[in-house]
Scaffold this active site. Sequence first.
Site, PDB file in Angstrom:
ATOM      1  N   ASN A  14       3.686  67.019  44.963  1.00 32.19           N
ATOM      2  CA  ASN A  14       4.317  65.696  45.123  1.00 32.19           C
ATOM      3  C   ASN A  14       5.099  65.325  43.867  1.00 32.19           C
ATOM      4  O   ASN A  14       6.199  64.782  43.947  1.00 32.19           O
ATOM      5  CB  ASN A  14       3.264  64.639  45.441  1.00 32.19           C
ATOM      6  CG  ASN A  14       2.934  64.604  46.918  1.00 32.19           C
ATOM      7  OD1 ASN A  14       3.769  64.218  47.734  1.00 32.19           O
ATOM      8  ND2 ASN A  14       1.735  65.024  47.271  1.00 32.19           N
ATOM      9  N   HIS A 113      -1.948  59.026  49.764  1.00 34.76           N
ATOM     10  CA  HIS A 113      -3.220  59.446  50.352  1.00 34.76           C
ATOM     11  C   HIS A 113      -2.919  60.184  51.657  1.00 34.76           C
ATOM     12  O   HIS A 113      -2.117  59.701  52.468  1.00 34.76           O
ATOM     13  CB  HIS A 113      -4.105  58.215  50.611  1.00 34.76           C
ATOM     14  CG  HIS A 113      -5.433  58.572  51.175  1.00 34.76           C
ATOM     15  ND1 HIS A 113      -6.437  59.133  50.417  1.00 34.76           N
ATOM     16  CD2 HIS A 113      -5.917  58.482  52.440  1.00 34.76           C
ATOM     17  CE1 HIS A 113      -7.483  59.365  51.181  1.00 34.76           C
ATOM     18  NE2 HIS A 113      -7.200  58.984  52.412  1.00 34.76           N
ATOM     19  N   THR A 145      -5.412  49.429  44.117  1.00 31.82           N
ATOM     20  CA  THR A 145      -6.275  48.295  43.764  1.00 31.82           C
ATOM     21  C   THR A 145      -7.644  48.870  43.420  1.00 31.82           C
ATOM     22  O   THR A 145      -7.899  50.066  43.656  1.00 31.82           O
ATOM     23  CB  THR A 145      -6.407  47.309  44.948  1.00 31.82           C
ATOM     24  OG1 THR A 145      -7.084  47.986  46.011  1.00 31.82           O
ATOM     25  CG2 THR A 145      -5.054  46.811  45.420  1.00 31.82           C
ATOM     26  N   THR A 176       4.408  68.236  53.855  1.00 32.30           N
ATOM     27  CA  THR A 176       5.880  68.241  53.899  1.00 32.30           C
ATOM     28  C   THR A 176       6.411  66.809  54.039  1.00 32.30           C
ATOM     29  O   THR A 176       7.462  66.482  53.487  1.00 32.30           O
ATOM     30  CB  THR A 176       6.436  69.105  55.058  1.00 32.30           C
ATOM     31  OG1 THR A 176       5.964  68.573  56.282  1.00 32.30           O
ATOM     32  CG2 THR A 176       6.023  70.549  54.935  1.00 32.30           C
ATOM     33  N   GLN A 177       5.669  65.992  54.743  1.00 36.64           N
ATOM     34  CA  GLN A 177       6.084  64.587  54.894  1.00 36.64           C
ATOM     35  C   GLN A 177       5.818  63.789  53.623  1.00 36.64           C
ATOM     36  O   GLN A 177       6.584  62.891  53.266  1.00 36.64           O
ATOM     37  CB  GLN A 177       5.352  63.943  56.082  1.00 36.64           C
ATOM     38  CG  GLN A 177       5.712  64.559  57.415  1.00 36.64           C
ATOM     39  CD  GLN A 177       7.204  64.485  57.678  1.00 36.64           C
ATOM     40  OE1 GLN A 177       7.820  63.430  57.551  1.00 36.64           O
ATOM     41  NE2 GLN A 177       7.798  65.615  58.034  1.00 36.64           N
ATOM     42  N   GLU A 178       4.702  64.103  52.942  1.00 39.07           N
ATOM     43  CA  GLU A 178       4.419  63.434  51.663  1.00 39.07           C
ATOM     44  C   GLU A 178       5.597  63.596  50.716  1.00 39.07           C
ATOM     45  O   GLU A 178       5.974  62.671  49.989  1.00 39.07           O
ATOM     46  CB  GLU A 178       3.152  64.011  51.024  1.00 39.07           C
ATOM     47  CG  GLU A 178       1.887  63.732  51.811  1.00 39.07           C
ATOM     48  CD  GLU A 178       0.645  64.257  51.107  1.00 39.07           C
ATOM     49  OE1 GLU A 178       0.589  64.225  49.878  1.00 39.07           O
ATOM     50  OE2 GLU A 178      -0.278  64.722  51.812  1.00 39.07           O
TER      51      GLU A 178
END
Length: 199
Positions: A14, A113, A145, A176-178
Site C-alpha cells: 500500500n 483495513h 480513533t 488490488t483495490q486497496e
Amino acid sequence: MLSIVILISGSGSNMQAIVRAAKAEQWSERYNANICAVISNRSDAKGLAWASAQEIQTEVVDHKAYATRALFDAALQTAIDAHKPQLVVLAGFMRILGSGFVQHFEGRMLNIHPSLLPAFTGLHTHQRAIEAGCRFAGATVHRVTPVLDEGEILAQAVVPVLNDDNEDTLAARVLTQEHLIYPAAIRKIIKTLCIPNNS
Ligand code: GRF
C-alpha cells in the site's frame, strides 16, 4: 510543505501504491505535499528497502526494543513528530497503538483495513468473511480513533467473494483495490489541506 509519514510493518505494497501515485500525480508540485518518511516497527520489513531506493527517508522503531507498549508508543511518536506531519498513514502497520498515541494524532491519522467495516474488525478478515458466507468483501480507509478499526469511513472498495475463494485468493483481490482507494483517499485529503507552494 505538507508532510506525510507512512508507517509499515511488512511488504508495504500500500505504501508503494501511495508513493507511486504521489509521483505520477505530482503531489509535490500540485499540492505541495511530500512523503517525508517511511517508518517501520520491523527492521526486516521489505518495504523499507523499496522506500530507500525511492530516496525516501526510512526509520525503524523496533517494538521489541521497548519493555512496554507505552514506551514503544512514546518512541514512535517522537520519531513521527520529528517530521511535523499533517498526515500519518498506517499502511499494513501491525501494532495496536495506545489511546494516548492515537489521541495525539487524532484527525490526521488514517488506516486501511481489509474488510468492509464495520464488519470484521481485527485479524483474519478474509477467512472470517468466507466462513460467514459473505458474497462480497472489500477494504476500508478510515480515520484512526482509540477504538480499533473504528473511526470515520473515508473510502471503501467492494469485491465479490467467489465460490472457490480461499483466504489468499480473496486477500489478493481485495489488495488490488486497496492500492486504488488508499492513494485516492489521501489525494482527496491533501487537496483540502493544500498549502500554497510559497509558504
Ligand atoms: C493489507 O491488506 C492491509 O489492509 C493490511 O495489511 C495488508 C498488507 O498490506 N492492514 P501491505 O502490503 O503491507 O501494504
